[in-house]
Structure formats: structure tokens, C-alpha cells
Design an enzyme around this catalytic site. Structure first.
Site, PDB file in Angstrom:
ATOM      1  N   TYR A 178      66.282  12.467 146.036  1.00  0.00           N
ATOM      2  CA  TYR A 178      67.238  12.829 147.085  1.00  0.00           C
ATOM      3  C   TYR A 178      68.500  13.638 146.361  1.00  0.00           C
ATOM      4  O   TYR A 178      69.022  14.483 147.155  1.00  0.00           O
ATOM      5  CB  TYR A 178      68.196  11.348 147.175  1.00  0.00           C
ATOM      6  CG  TYR A 178      69.641  11.447 147.981  1.00  0.00           C
ATOM      7  CD1 TYR A 178      69.342  11.950 149.394  1.00  0.00           C
ATOM      8  CD2 TYR A 178      70.707  11.304 147.233  1.00  0.00           C
ATOM      9  CE1 TYR A 178      70.587  11.977 149.973  1.00  0.00           C
ATOM     10  CE2 TYR A 178      71.850  11.164 148.204  1.00  0.00           C
ATOM     11  CZ  TYR A 178      71.815  11.399 149.619  1.00  0.00           C
ATOM     12  OH  TYR A 178      72.939  11.829 150.182  1.00  0.00           O
TER      13      TYR A 178
ATOM     14  N   ARG B  41      69.647  21.624 150.492  1.00  0.00           N
ATOM     15  CA  ARG B  41      70.692  21.624 151.590  1.00  0.00           C
ATOM     16  C   ARG B  41      72.027  22.438 151.218  1.00  0.00           C
ATOM     17  O   ARG B  41      72.325  23.470 151.876  1.00  0.00           O
ATOM     18  CB  ARG B  41      71.072  20.276 152.188  1.00  0.00           C
ATOM     19  CG  ARG B  41      72.198  20.275 153.027  1.00  0.00           C
ATOM     20  CD  ARG B  41      72.275  18.911 153.907  1.00  0.00           C
ATOM     21  NE  ARG B  41      72.762  18.098 152.978  1.00  0.00           N
ATOM     22  CZ  ARG B  41      72.916  16.461 153.304  1.00  0.00           C
ATOM     23  NH1 ARG B  41      72.647  16.348 154.442  1.00  0.00           N
ATOM     24  NH2 ARG B  41      73.317  15.830 152.209  1.00  0.00           N
TER      25      ARG B  41
ATOM     26  N   TYR C  74      81.929  13.430 146.165  1.00  0.00           N
ATOM     27  CA  TYR C  74      81.549  12.428 145.240  1.00  0.00           C
ATOM     28  C   TYR C  74      81.410  13.071 143.893  1.00  0.00           C
ATOM     29  O   TYR C  74      81.200  14.025 143.403  1.00  0.00           O
ATOM     30  CB  TYR C  74      80.020  12.088 145.661  1.00  0.00           C
ATOM     31  CG  TYR C  74      79.793  11.181 146.824  1.00  0.00           C
ATOM     32  CD1 TYR C  74      81.048  10.283 147.009  1.00  0.00           C
ATOM     33  CD2 TYR C  74      78.933  10.794 147.286  1.00  0.00           C
ATOM     34  CE1 TYR C  74      81.109   9.582 148.240  1.00  0.00           C
ATOM     35  CE2 TYR C  74      78.647   9.852 148.242  1.00  0.00           C
ATOM     36  CZ  TYR C  74      79.517   9.127 148.755  1.00  0.00           C
ATOM     37  OH  TYR C  74      79.453   8.451 149.843  1.00  0.00           O
TER      38      TYR C  74
ATOM     39  N   ARG D 211      81.588  12.124 157.799  1.00  0.00           N
ATOM     40  CA  ARG D 211      81.303  10.538 157.952  1.00  0.00           C
ATOM     41  C   ARG D 211      80.887  10.473 159.753  1.00  0.00           C
ATOM     42  O   ARG D 211      80.157   9.735 160.124  1.00  0.00           O
ATOM     43  CB  ARG D 211      82.518   9.682 157.795  1.00  0.00           C
ATOM     44  CG  ARG D 211      82.904   9.752 156.390  1.00  0.00           C
ATOM     45  CD  ARG D 211      81.665   9.246 155.504  1.00  0.00           C
ATOM     46  NE  ARG D 211      82.091   9.401 153.963  1.00  0.00           N
ATOM     47  CZ  ARG D 211      81.062   9.181 153.023  1.00  0.00           C
ATOM     48  NH1 ARG D 211      79.850   8.690 153.326  1.00  0.00           N
ATOM     49  NH2 ARG D 211      81.602   8.909 151.759  1.00  0.00           N
TER      50      ARG D 211
ATOM     51  N   GLU E 244      71.400   0.661 156.135  1.00  0.00           N
ATOM     52  CA  GLU E 244      72.186   2.032 156.396  1.00  0.00           C
ATOM     53  C   GLU E 244      72.101   2.093 157.971  1.00  0.00           C
ATOM     54  O   GLU E 244      71.197   1.793 158.602  1.00  0.00           O
ATOM     55  CB  GLU E 244      71.581   3.307 155.898  1.00  0.00           C
ATOM     56  CG  GLU E 244      72.612   4.255 156.376  1.00  0.00           C
ATOM     57  CD  GLU E 244      72.101   5.869 155.805  1.00  0.00           C
ATOM     58  OE1 GLU E 244      71.872   5.833 154.532  1.00  0.00           O
ATOM     59  OE2 GLU E 244      71.680   6.664 156.328  1.00  0.00           O
TER      60      GLU E 244
END
Length: 300
Positions: free
Chosen positions: A108, A115, A168, A181, A288
Site C-alpha cells: 500500500y 500515485r 497523515y 474524504r 471499509e
């Protein structure tokens, strides 16, 4: 059409997700991307295998997943810029073994690095006005990306209960995730909202490790907070939990009944909801939930 290997948990076998659009539709390809577009929106998908793309042995330490993620997003940005749909609205990402350690780091984390490289390399911001998105661990298959982009930029929505993902701390990886979000398309009537993959995270920390019922309830509280923020910044959106369609990703198939029961306790029982098996981006997350609203809802 793109094939995503995330098995459906209600026992109906293979399913097909269909997006319908008004007006004349035009099909095409752009490099490895297949797309269909109308005057206001473009949908595209791309699948890229990781085989032969690792840097091992050639002096390049970049992982295969990092490379294919970077390549897929650079193709995406080239397409939407050339076609005149610069507003990346929603992106879905799937690849196997999302929590596995390989090539020196968690996969991940490698995806996030690829990305982010594509965003910066294509002149895109990695903070603020970024797309809604999710990244899930598929059972098998290549790296899969599919997306929606608009002529006019959507409005990014954040959750006041959570730190923005792109802020983060490094304990979650050396490169931050690049997503909002939620994203709201005010250029559509009614406005269309996409809520990113949402989990049991408050601030930046996972809550309720090991408790799938509590994690499901916390995920829905986060979606409620996103909807409240969307109504605050755009009152015309006006969406409630029962107005949305949902995809619920469950890490362990044995948790399906508990997740479904908890979901139905918090959301009207007749809302469209699809339960799928997939690994989640953190190993301590068991569920999720993503959602969308403001568009026609169908579930067969």
C-alpha cells in the site's frame, strides 16, 4: 468493462456495476485506457500487470506496483487533459496483497508513492482539491484503476473528525495518500456526491481493533460527518445516509453477517448496498465503506 476480483458476499455470484449517462456517448481508447464520455463526464478504466516491472536486478529499486500505479495515473491525466475533463472526480484502485511486505516496504505504501509521483509529475496538487478515492486489496489480478472525471472541478469535502489523509504522519508510510474524504459535483443537478472508502479512523488512528461491529458503526459515523460537512458547505446537496448507495468491503468473509446487521441498524434496510470481500489498506482495519448519492440508484 473492467474485471475486479472482489467476491460478492451475498451469494449471488458475479455482478456488474453499470453507470448510466445522458446524451450522446463516445467510446475510445487512449494508450491502455478504455473510456466512454458525454458532454460533461468521462469514465475510464485501465488494467496493468506488474509482471516484469520490478526494478530488481536493473539498478532501479522502485517496485513493480509503484511503477504500474505511476504509469496508470499518468495515462489518466494525459487523457483527461487532452479530452478537456480536468476535474478528476472519483478513482477506484484495486490490487492484490495490499498489506503484504515486498520489495522492502508494504505494498500500500508503494501504491501511494506511485500515485503521488504521477500527480506531481503531471502538475497536479497532492493536497486540497484532490479526488475521492479508495484502494482495496483484490483477491487476484492486475493493478486495476477506474475513474470518473468532469469538465468542471468538483468540490473536495473533508471530515472534521479526521486528519486529511494527505497530512497523515509518516507512521502510515513515507508518502501520504492522495485523496479527499469526499467529492461533490455542484455542476450537476442535483449535485452528485462520492464518499471515499471510509473506515474506523478518528484523527489518524484506527479505532476498535479486532471489533468488526464497532468498526462498522464508526465507519458510518464518519460518513455521517462527511455528509454533515457537505451540507454545511453546499446546502443544496442535502443528502442523508438513507439517500446513498453503498459498497461495503469486508476483510474476513466470516464477519459478513455481523457487518450487514450493524449496517442495517444504522441505515435504512432498503438502501442499495453491495457487500464485497477485500483487504483494507491498514492491516488492523476489518471493514471499509464507500458511498455515492445524487444520481439514480439501482440494485438488482
Amino acid at each position: 468493462m473492467v474485471n475486479v476480483v472482489t467476491p460478492e458476499l451475498a451469494g449471488r455470484g458475479e455482478i456488474c456495476e453499470v453507470w448510466r449517462a445522458k446524451g450522446r456517448l463516445v467510446d475510445g481508447t487512449h494508450g491502455p485506457i478504455r473510456y466512454r464520455r458525454n458532454d460533461s463526464m468521462i469514465f475510464g478504466c485501465v488494467e496493468i500487470g506488474e509482471d516484469g516491472r520490478s526494478g530488481a536486478g536493473d539498478g532501479d529499486a522502485t517496485s513493480g506496483l509503484h511503477k504500474v500505479t505511476d504509469a496508470a495515473y499518468r495515462h489518466l491525466f494525459a487523457l483527461i487533459d487532452e479530452m478537456g475533463y480536468p476535474g478528476l472526480f472519483r478513482a477506484w484502485n484495486y490490487f492484490p496483497e495490499i498489506n503484504a511486505e515486498a520489495d522492502g516496504s508494504e505494498r500500500y505504501w508503494q501504491f501511494n508513492a506511485g500515485r503521488q509521483d504521477a500527480f506531481t509529475g503531471s502538475g497536479r496538487s497532492t493536497k486540497g482539491n484532490v479526488p475521492a478515492a479508495c484502494a482495496l486489496g483484490s483477491v487476484a489480478g492486475p493493478f486495476v484503476l477506474y475513474f470518473l472525471a468532469l469538465r468542471e472541478a468538483p468540490l473536495a469535502i473533508e471530515n472534521p473528525r479526521q486528519i486529511c489523509a494527505y497530512h497523515y504522519p509518516q507512521r502510515y508510510g513515507p508518502r501520504s495518500p492522495t485523496f479527499a474524504r469526499a467529492n461533490l459535483a455542484l455542476s450537476h443537478e442535483p449535485p452528485v456526491l462520492f464518499v471515499s472508502g471510509t473506515a474506523s479512523i478518528v484523527g489518524h488512528q484506527t479505532l476498535h481493533p479486532g471489533d468488526v461491529v464497532a468498526q462498522t458503526a464508526e465507519s458510518l459515523r464518519n460518513i455521517e460527518a462527511v455528509l454533515s460537512e457537505a451540507r454545511r458547505v453546499a446546502p443544496q446537496a442535502g443528502l442523508q445516509l438513507e439517500d446513498l448507495a453503498y459498497k461495503i468491503y469486508v476483510r474476513n468473509p466470516a464477519d459478513f453477517d455481523a457487518v450487514r446487521a450493524t449496517f442495517r441498524q444504522h441505515v435504512a434496510s432498503d438502501v442499495p448496498a453491495l457487500f464485497l470481500q477485500a483487504d483494507v489498506c491498514r492491516a488492523d482495519l476489518l471493514v471499509e465503506i464507500e458511498a455515492s448519492g445524487g444520481h439514480a440508484l439501482e440494485m438488482e
